[in-house]
Design a protein around this motif. Structure first.
Motif, PDB file in Angstrom:
ATOM      1  N   ARG A   1       0.843  -1.206   0.000  1.00  0.00           N
ATOM      2  CA  ARG A   1       0.000   0.000   0.000  1.00  0.00           C
ATOM      3  C   ARG A   1       0.870   1.245   0.000  1.00  0.00           C
ATOM      4  NH1 ARG A   1      -3.920  -2.480   3.828  1.00  0.00           N
ATOM      5  NH2 ARG A   1      -2.774  -1.457   5.496  1.00  0.00           N
ATOM      6  N   TYR A   2       1.957   1.217   0.759  1.00  0.00           N
ATOM      7  CA  TYR A   2       2.860   2.359   0.820  1.00  0.00           C
ATOM      8  C   TYR A   2       3.474   2.625  -0.554  1.00  0.00           C
ATOM      9  CZ  TYR A   2       6.722   5.384   2.270  1.00  0.00           C
ATOM     10  OH  TYR A   2       7.601   6.440   2.402  1.00  0.00           O
ATOM     11  N   MET A   3       3.915   1.569  -1.231  1.00  0.00           N
ATOM     12  CA  MET A   3       4.541   1.755  -2.538  1.00  0.00           C
ATOM     13  C   MET A   3       3.541   2.258  -3.575  1.00  0.00           C
ATOM     14  SD  MET A   3       7.308  -1.375  -2.830  1.00  0.00           S
ATOM     15  CE  MET A   3       6.090  -2.695  -2.746  1.00  0.00           C
ATOM     16  N   THR A   4       2.247   1.976  -3.344  1.00  0.00           N
ATOM     17  CA  THR A   4       1.213   2.449  -4.259  1.00  0.00           C
ATOM     18  C   THR A   4       0.800   3.882  -3.950  1.00  0.00           C
ATOM     19  OG1 THR A   4       0.365   0.190  -4.440  1.00  0.00           O
ATOM     20  CG2 THR A   4      -1.081   1.946  -5.195  1.00  0.00           C
ATOM     21  N   SER A   5       0.641   4.201  -2.677  1.00  0.00           N
ATOM     22  CA  SER A   5       0.148   5.531  -2.296  1.00  0.00           C
ATOM     23  C   SER A   5       1.268   6.565  -2.160  1.00  0.00           C
ATOM     24  CB  SER A   5      -0.626   5.445  -0.976  1.00  0.00           C
ATOM     25  OG  SER A   5       0.225   4.993   0.075  1.00  0.00           O
ATOM     26  N   LYS A   6       2.383   6.178  -1.585  1.00  0.00           N
ATOM     27  CA  LYS A   6       3.483   7.111  -1.353  1.00  0.00           C
ATOM     28  C   LYS A   6       4.625   6.957  -2.348  1.00  0.00           C
ATOM     29  CE  LYS A   6       1.526   8.692   2.413  1.00  0.00           C
ATOM     30  NZ  LYS A   6       0.974  10.082   2.486  1.00  0.00           N
ATOM     31  N   GLY A   7       4.872   5.721  -2.767  1.00  0.00           N
ATOM     32  CA  GLY A   7       5.965   5.458  -3.688  1.00  0.00           C
ATOM     33  C   GLY A   7       7.298   5.291  -2.985  1.00  0.00           C
ATOM     34  N   LEU A   8       8.308   4.888  -3.745  1.00  0.00           N
ATOM     35  CA  LEU A   8       9.659   4.726  -3.220  1.00  0.00           C
ATOM     36  C   LEU A   8      10.640   5.592  -3.987  1.00  0.00           C
ATOM     37  CD1 LEU A   8      10.136   0.872  -2.648  1.00  0.00           C
ATOM     38  CD2 LEU A   8       9.532   2.627  -0.972  1.00  0.00           C
ATOM     39  N   VAL A   9      11.699   5.989  -3.305  1.00  0.00           N
ATOM     40  CA  VAL A   9      12.778   6.723  -3.953  1.00  0.00           C
ATOM     41  C   VAL A   9      13.912   5.752  -4.277  1.00  0.00           C
ATOM     42  CG1 VAL A   9      12.219   8.861  -2.750  1.00  0.00           C
ATOM     43  CG2 VAL A   9      13.918   7.291  -1.764  1.00  0.00           C
TER      44      VAL A   9
ATOM     45  N   LYS B   1      15.026   9.107  11.320  1.00  0.00           N
ATOM     46  CA  LYS B   1      13.792   9.850  11.128  1.00  0.00           C
ATOM     47  C   LYS B   1      13.469   9.944   9.638  1.00  0.00           C
ATOM     48  CE  LYS B   1      11.743  14.407  11.996  1.00  0.00           C
ATOM     49  NZ  LYS B   1      11.996  15.780  12.545  1.00  0.00           N
ATOM     50  N   CYS B   2      12.189   9.896   9.292  1.00  0.00           N
ATOM     51  CA  CYS B   2      11.769   9.997   7.897  1.00  0.00           C
ATOM     52  C   CYS B   2      12.259  11.324   7.303  1.00  0.00           C
ATOM     53  CB  CYS B   2      10.248   9.922   7.807  1.00  0.00           C
ATOM     54  SG  CYS B   2       9.609   9.954   6.117  1.00  0.00           S
ATOM     55  N   PRO B   3      13.127  11.281   6.291  1.00  0.00           N
ATOM     56  CA  PRO B   3      13.726  12.508   5.770  1.00  0.00           C
ATOM     57  C   PRO B   3      12.835  13.233   4.758  1.00  0.00           C
ATOM     58  CG  PRO B   3      14.642  10.627   4.634  1.00  0.00           C
ATOM     59  CD  PRO B   3      13.690  10.075   5.659  1.00  0.00           C
ATOM     60  N   ASP B   4      13.023  14.534   4.648  1.00  0.00           N
ATOM     61  CA  ASP B   4      12.334  15.354   3.650  1.00  0.00           C
ATOM     62  C   ASP B   4      13.194  15.558   2.411  1.00  0.00           C
ATOM     63  OD1 ASP B   4      10.009  15.778   5.211  1.00  0.00           O
ATOM     64  OD2 ASP B   4      11.054  17.348   6.345  1.00  0.00           O
ATOM     65  N   THR B   5      14.515  15.451   2.589  1.00  0.00           N
ATOM     66  CA  THR B   5      15.433  15.626   1.471  1.00  0.00           C
ATOM     67  C   THR B   5      16.305  14.387   1.318  1.00  0.00           C
ATOM     68  OG1 THR B   5      17.091  16.685   2.896  1.00  0.00           O
ATOM     69  CG2 THR B   5      15.521  18.134   1.763  1.00  0.00           C
ATOM     70  N   CYS B   6      16.845  14.223   0.127  1.00  0.00           N
ATOM     71  CA  CYS B   6      17.741  13.100  -0.143  1.00  0.00           C
ATOM     72  C   CYS B   6      19.037  13.289   0.631  1.00  0.00           C
ATOM     73  CB  CYS B   6      18.035  13.007  -1.644  1.00  0.00           C
ATOM     74  SG  CYS B   6      16.581  12.640  -2.653  1.00  0.00           S
ATOM     75  N   VAL B   7      19.905  12.310   0.537  1.00  0.00           N
ATOM     76  CA  VAL B   7      21.154  12.320   1.290  1.00  0.00           C
ATOM     77  C   VAL B   7      22.031  13.511   0.913  1.00  0.00           C
ATOM     78  CG1 VAL B   7      22.427  10.865  -0.341  1.00  0.00           C
ATOM     79  CG2 VAL B   7      23.037  10.820   2.100  1.00  0.00           C
ATOM     80  N   ASP B   8      21.809  14.120  -0.260  1.00  0.00           N
ATOM     81  CA  ASP B   8      22.598  15.293  -0.658  1.00  0.00           C
ATOM     82  C   ASP B   8      22.192  16.549   0.108  1.00  0.00           C
ATOM     83  OD1 ASP B   8      20.177  16.041  -1.819  1.00  0.00           O
ATOM     84  OD2 ASP B   8      20.894  15.886  -3.879  1.00  0.00           O
ATOM     85  N   GLY B   9      21.063  16.468   0.875  1.00  0.00           N
ATOM     86  CA  GLY B   9      20.614  17.599   1.671  1.00  0.00           C
ATOM     87  C   GLY B   9      19.897  18.673   0.888  1.00  0.00           C
ATOM     88  N   VAL B  10      19.708  18.473  -0.411  1.00  0.00           N
ATOM     89  CA  VAL B  10      19.104  19.498  -1.266  1.00  0.00           C
ATOM     90  C   VAL B  10      17.863  18.970  -1.990  1.00  0.00           C
ATOM     91  CG1 VAL B  10      19.458  21.029  -3.243  1.00  0.00           C
ATOM     92  CG2 VAL B  10      21.333  20.620  -1.619  1.00  0.00           C
ATOM     93  N   THR B  11      17.984  17.831  -2.639  1.00  0.00           N
ATOM     94  CA  THR B  11      16.913  17.293  -3.472  1.00  0.00           C
ATOM     95  C   THR B  11      15.726  16.842  -2.626  1.00  0.00           C
ATOM     96  OG1 THR B  11      18.599  16.485  -5.013  1.00  0.00           O
ATOM     97  CG2 THR B  11      16.361  15.645  -5.296  1.00  0.00           C
ATOM     98  N   SER B  12      14.533  17.244  -3.006  1.00  0.00           N
ATOM     99  CA  SER B  12      13.321  16.853  -2.289  1.00  0.00           C
ATOM    100  C   SER B  12      13.035  15.370  -2.482  1.00  0.00           C
ATOM    101  CB  SER B  12      12.134  17.670  -2.800  1.00  0.00           C
ATOM    102  OG  SER B  12      10.908  17.122  -2.372  1.00  0.00           O
ATOM    103  N   VAL B  13      12.707  14.681  -1.380  1.00  0.00           N
ATOM    104  CA  VAL B  13      12.354  13.266  -1.459  1.00  0.00           C
ATOM    105  C   VAL B  13      11.125  13.072  -2.338  1.00  0.00           C
ATOM    106  CG1 VAL B  13      11.392  11.348  -0.116  1.00  0.00           C
ATOM    107  CG2 VAL B  13      13.426  12.544   0.704  1.00  0.00           C
ATOM    108  N   LYS B  14      10.132  13.948  -2.188  1.00  0.00           N
ATOM    109  CA  LYS B  14       8.904  13.809  -2.966  1.00  0.00           C
ATOM    110  C   LYS B  14       9.150  13.871  -4.464  1.00  0.00           C
ATOM    111  CE  LYS B  14       5.552  15.498   0.446  1.00  0.00           C
ATOM    112  NZ  LYS B  14       4.503  16.518   0.743  1.00  0.00           N
ATOM    113  N   SER B  15      10.144  14.619  -4.866  1.00  0.00           N
ATOM    114  CA  SER B  15      10.432  14.763  -6.298  1.00  0.00           C
ATOM    115  C   SER B  15      11.076  13.524  -6.893  1.00  0.00           C
ATOM    116  CB  SER B  15      11.355  15.967  -6.531  1.00  0.00           C
ATOM    117  OG  SER B  15      12.671  15.712  -6.041  1.00  0.00           O
ATOM    118  N   GLN B  16      11.515  12.596  -6.047  1.00  0.00           N
ATOM    119  CA  GLN B  16      12.212  11.400  -6.518  1.00  0.00           C
ATOM    120  C   GLN B  16      11.366  10.131  -6.410  1.00  0.00           C
ATOM    121  OE1 GLN B  16      15.477  11.743  -7.848  1.00  0.00           O
ATOM    122  NE2 GLN B  16      14.690  13.841  -7.689  1.00  0.00           N
TER     123      GLN B  16
END
Length: 286
Positions: free
Chosen positions: A197-205, A221-236
């Motif tokens: 359900r998570y992979m369908t509703s939220k997706g994976l990076v 903790k669930c991150p908002d940005t990728c490991v680079d500290g800049v790229t948005s998790v949602k965008s990936q």
């Protein structure tokens, strides 16, 4: 490339009938799953066990299996032989229903109704050979009970690659689910349905965005940005369009047929099963 994850159960003896229930047809599935199976079980480095002597119970189990003339598989000393049961349980943290025991009469019905090779399916089918460009790395879950997330992410990646005919091979992040799937319990374990359900509703990076860091048994903790500290998790994020469940309530011979159909049509899946003590000493065979 069928991915399997497990829960642990201690049982000193199992009858040969119970062991061989699906050997008639499931053996063809196991040939394609054994590599992915150990990806989910994980490999623990010898230095983490704290001992250089295998447990006496492991040695006894290995001897019991290998000295049995009717055994169809072989056991050996491996890294799990040095681990305490508590550490093994910590890794095998998928929640699955209790194992079903079948009577001799039920077994006879299953054998009678199981699909035969004449159903049009090949007797052997290995997706690693059919789609060699879609093979993904076998990862170490470490001390975290994240096999449920590892297996789901790997199945997602396999299906994505196969759907693109091998043109796109993305290694997806299990840490995404371990840290961010609130319906599961991170390193303390999880269930299959909420993961899909998570992979369908939220997706994976991709793994490159959120690398796996729970190898020591802790959850970030669930991150908002990728490991680079800049790229948005949602965008990936990449999302599944849909998924299907093979219900345990379906007659066992029908479940077997549905699994075969999924495999030969180019799909991979995630499954959970109960692990008995001696399985941790597995070497080869069915």
């Amino acid at each position: 490339m069928v991915v399997i994850l497990c829960s642990f159960r201690k049982l000193s003896t199992i009858t040969r009938r119970e062991r061989s229930y699906s050997k008639m047809r499931i053996s063809t599935l196991l040939a394609a799953t054994i590599v992915a199976l150990f990806a989910s079980l994980a490999v623990v480095k010898g230095g983490e066990t704290g001992t250089t002597t295998p447990r006496a119970s492991s040695i006894a189990l290995i001897h019991s299996v290998n000295s049995n003339p009717n055994s169809t598989w072989k056991a050996e000393v491996n890294k799990f032989s040095f681990m305490g049961e508590d550490k093994i349980r910590q890794m095998l943290s998928t929640f699955v229903p209790p194992a079903t025991r079948y009577t001799d009469e039920q077994m006879a019905t299953i054998r009678d109704k199981s699909p035969s090779p004449s159903n049009g399916h090949p007797t052997e089918y290995d997706l690693r050979k059919e789609f060699p460009q879609c093979i993904q790395p076998i990862r170490d879950q470490g001390r975290c009970g994240s096999c449920w997330a590892m297996a789901a992410a790997e199945a997602f990646g396999d299906n994505f690659c196969i759907a693109s005919e091998g043109k796109i091979n993305i290694v997806f992040s299990p840490q995404d689910m371990v840290s961010c799937d609130w319906y599961n319990n991170g390193c303390m374990g999880g269930q299959l349905r909420p993961a899909w359900r998570y992979m369908t509703s939220k997706g994976l990076v991709p793994e490159s965005c959120i690398p796996y860091t729970s190898i020591n048994g802790t959850t970030i903790k669930c991150p908002d940005t990728c490991v680079d500290g800049v790229t948005s998790v949602k965008s990936q994020k990449y999302k599944l369009k849909s998924y299907h469940k093979v219900s345990p309530l379906i007659e066992i011979w029908k479940r077997e047929q549905l699994l075969e159909e999924a495999l030969v049509s180019g799909h991979t899946m995630e499954a959970g099963f109960t692990v008995y003590q001696d399985f941790m000493q597995y070497k080869s065979g069915v």
